[in-house]
Design an enzyme around this catalytic site. Structure first.
Site, PDB file in Angstrom:
ATOM      1  CG  ASP A  39       7.534  -9.319  -0.903  1.00 19.77           C
ATOM      2  OD1 ASP A  39       8.140 -10.027  -1.718  1.00 19.77           O
ATOM      3  OD2 ASP A  39       6.528  -8.665  -1.182  1.00 19.77           O
ATOM      4  CG  PHE A  57       9.939  -6.247 -11.108  1.00 22.78           C
ATOM      5  CD1 PHE A  57       9.843  -7.231 -12.088  1.00 22.78           C
ATOM      6  CD2 PHE A  57      11.199  -5.788 -10.745  1.00 22.78           C
ATOM      7  CE1 PHE A  57      10.989  -7.746 -12.685  1.00 22.78           C
ATOM      8  CE2 PHE A  57      12.347  -6.298 -11.348  1.00 22.78           C
ATOM      9  CZ  PHE A  57      12.243  -7.281 -12.322  1.00 22.78           C
ATOM     10  N   GLY A  58       5.481  -5.211 -10.969  1.00 17.67           N
ATOM     11  CA  GLY A  58       4.271  -5.273 -10.148  1.00 17.67           C
ATOM     12  C   GLY A  58       3.008  -4.848 -10.853  1.00 17.67           C
ATOM     13  CG  ASP A  81       3.268  -9.304  -5.158  1.00 15.58           C
ATOM     14  OD1 ASP A  81       3.510  -8.383  -4.355  1.00 15.58           O
ATOM     15  OD2 ASP A  81       4.109  -9.744  -5.970  1.00 15.58           O
ATOM     16  CG  PHE A 106      -2.237  -0.862   0.885  1.00 18.57           C
ATOM     17  CD1 PHE A 106      -2.432  -1.468  -0.354  1.00 18.57           C
ATOM     18  CD2 PHE A 106      -3.212  -1.045   1.866  1.00 18.57           C
ATOM     19  CE1 PHE A 106      -3.569  -2.249  -0.610  1.00 18.57           C
ATOM     20  CE2 PHE A 106      -4.346  -1.815   1.618  1.00 18.57           C
ATOM     21  CZ  PHE A 106      -4.528  -2.421   0.383  1.00 18.57           C
ATOM     22  CG  ASN A 124      10.855 -10.252  -9.045  1.00 19.01           C
ATOM     23  OD1 ASN A 124      10.885 -11.441  -9.337  1.00 19.01           O
ATOM     24  ND2 ASN A 124      11.875  -9.640  -8.483  1.00 19.01           N
TER      25      ASN A 124
HETATM   26 ZN    ZN Z   1       7.737 -10.411  -3.614  1.00 23.90          ZN
END
Ligand code: ZN
Length: 449
Positions: free
Chosen positions: A177, A348-349, A330, A87, A303
């Site tokens: 993470d 990434f994401g 994720d 978040f 990722n």
């Molecule tokens: Zn991760």
């Protein structure tokens, strides 16, 4: 004229609401995935708790003074629990905040999330835990939990004060993470603590040296596009090392976003050995393959990356046989500047909290999993991993509930997502099933229609 989109409404929970306020949810199909309860009936909440439920409740009408919600035959199940979201608060509020992220989660039928610690600054000490707690109370639509960092500033060197963070509340486990714990000794120590604290060490499994700045899956697509790839082995060697360390320490281990067939197989083996190991998978990993990068470019870059069909099928097999305990998104919001750049330099994401439910329900619609099992992976099984007594419909339990219209067909439109960021590879996808009411501690925080 296309049909008008149904109206969405959000209300922040009132933390000073009356403990005696009663609401009757009538004409519901009540499903409790843990017990297998699946019957038409009614449910009564009193204050923040479930007071009663069942087929016979309010058979002769609802007494005066009780608020009534007609569920019109839709599924009333425990509120969804998403154990992996980013978040971005504190530090990157232009991408997402606890307020906007939780608003998006509520629209997805989610009543509890676990925020990841890779904020700026990193969630690695008690004052930041307190900050998150206060922001959650003031601005969140849903229950906020968080993982504390394993290492100070996520540098992979010095272990954090895990016990103190756990004690101060909100923190339900630990992870670095965004990054893996590469240092095996640090991982050993973290697992030793996890045993004492009985909370999971959640690993983003990746060998950064092997990944070698790859940007998508190493395979046909990376070759075609001429970009560096991340091999399956990058995840696999990390999971296998971790399993050796779990065997050594007796620690509590949770694998975040499993993406490869090798990782699924390793977790399966570890469970057979009786180790304290759980795993989750993200909807994009069981829905898409790296072929999606051709169409969606940077919006399909995350990722771990989207993998090959063999891996996608292995994730589904893992969900079926219980190797993979939970589904988690994720949710990783990014602004345009981070994504409208070449594949190699994009962030990434993808965002995910508003699409988790329909993408997961597809597994039920195509007869891969039963409805009970699909919902179970987003409710009590997810809650169990983080040691929270949620995700169940029981007398006396906290009334976190989701009302789902299983038959509603809709099209994902990135512009209409309520997250601050719009980076989803599911833009334009036709899906079925949607949350039409989200209830947190007995209070409706979201309605659709
Ligand atoms: Zn991760």
């Amino acid at each position: 004229m296309p049909p008008k989109a149904p109206k969405q409404n959000w209300t922040l929970p009132d933390h000073n609401s009356k403990k005696s306020h009663k609401v009757a949810y009538i004409n519901a199909r009540i499903i409790d995935p843990e017990s297998g309860f699946d019957k038409k009936g009614a449910l009564l909440t009193e204050g923040e708790k479930i007071a009663d439920f069942g087929p016979a409740l309010f058979k002769n009408g609802v007494p005066k003074g009780i608020e009534v919600v007609d569920c019109e035959g839709h599924v009333l199940c425990p509120g969804l629990v998403d154990i992996q979201v980013h978040f971005r608060e504190p530090g990157q509020e232009h991408k997402e905040t606890i307020n906007t992220g939780s608003k998006s989660a509520a629209a997805g039928g989610i009543t509890m999330v676990v925020c990841q610690p890779n904020t700026k600054p990193v969630l690695d000490n008690v004052p930041i835990v307190e900050f998150i707690k206060n922001r959650a109370r003031e601005t969140s639509y849903v229950n906020i939990r968080a993982y504390g960092a394993i290492s100070k500033d996520m540098k992979g060197e010095t272990i954090t004060e895990m016990g103190l963070m756990r004690e101060s509340g909100v923190v339900v486990g630990f992870t670095d993470d965004g990054l893996p714990v590469m240092n095996s000794l640090l991982m050993r120590r973290a697992l030793e603590f996890s045993k004492m604290l009985d909370v999971p060490i959640a690993q983003h499994a990746e060998d950064l040296n092997l990944s070698n700045k790859g940007c998508i899956n190493e395979g046909k697509i990376s070759t075609k596009l001429g970009v560096p790839g991340i091999p399956n082995a990058s995840e696999a060697v990390c999971v296998d090392r971790d399993i050796h360390l779990v065997a050594l320490t007796g620690g509590v281990y949770h694998l975040l976003h499993a993406s490869t067939h090798e990782a699924v197989e390793s977790i399966r083996r570890a469970k057979k050995m009786g180790l304290n190991v759980t795993a989750e998978a993200a909807p994009h990993h069981f829905t898409l393959t790296d072929e999606a990068v051709l169409d969606y470019k940077t919006f399909a870059k995350m990722n771990p990356p989207l993998r090959a069909e063999k891996d996608r099928l292995a994730i589904i097999e893992g969900l079926k046989d219980g190797t993979i305990d939970a589904i988690a998104t994720d949710h990783a919001p990014h602004d345009q500047e981070s994504k409208r750049v070449p594949l190699t330099s994009a962030a990434f994401g993808i965002v995910g909290v508003e699409t988790m439910l329909p993408l997961s329900l597809a597994l039920y619609q195509n007869k891969t999993l039963s409805l009970r099992d699909v919902l179970g992976k987003m409710t009590w099984r997810a809650a169990d991993i983080i040691r929270e007594k949620r995700g169940r419909i029981k007398k006396g339990a906290i009334a976190d509930l989701t009302l789902i219209d299983l038959g509603m067909e809709w099209v994902v439109e990135n512009d209409k997502l309520s997250s601050k960021s719009k980076n989803s590879p599911f833009d334009g996808r036709k899906v079925k099933g949607r949350a039409i009411r989200t209830i947190v501690s007995g209070q409706t925080v979201y309605t659709l229609g």
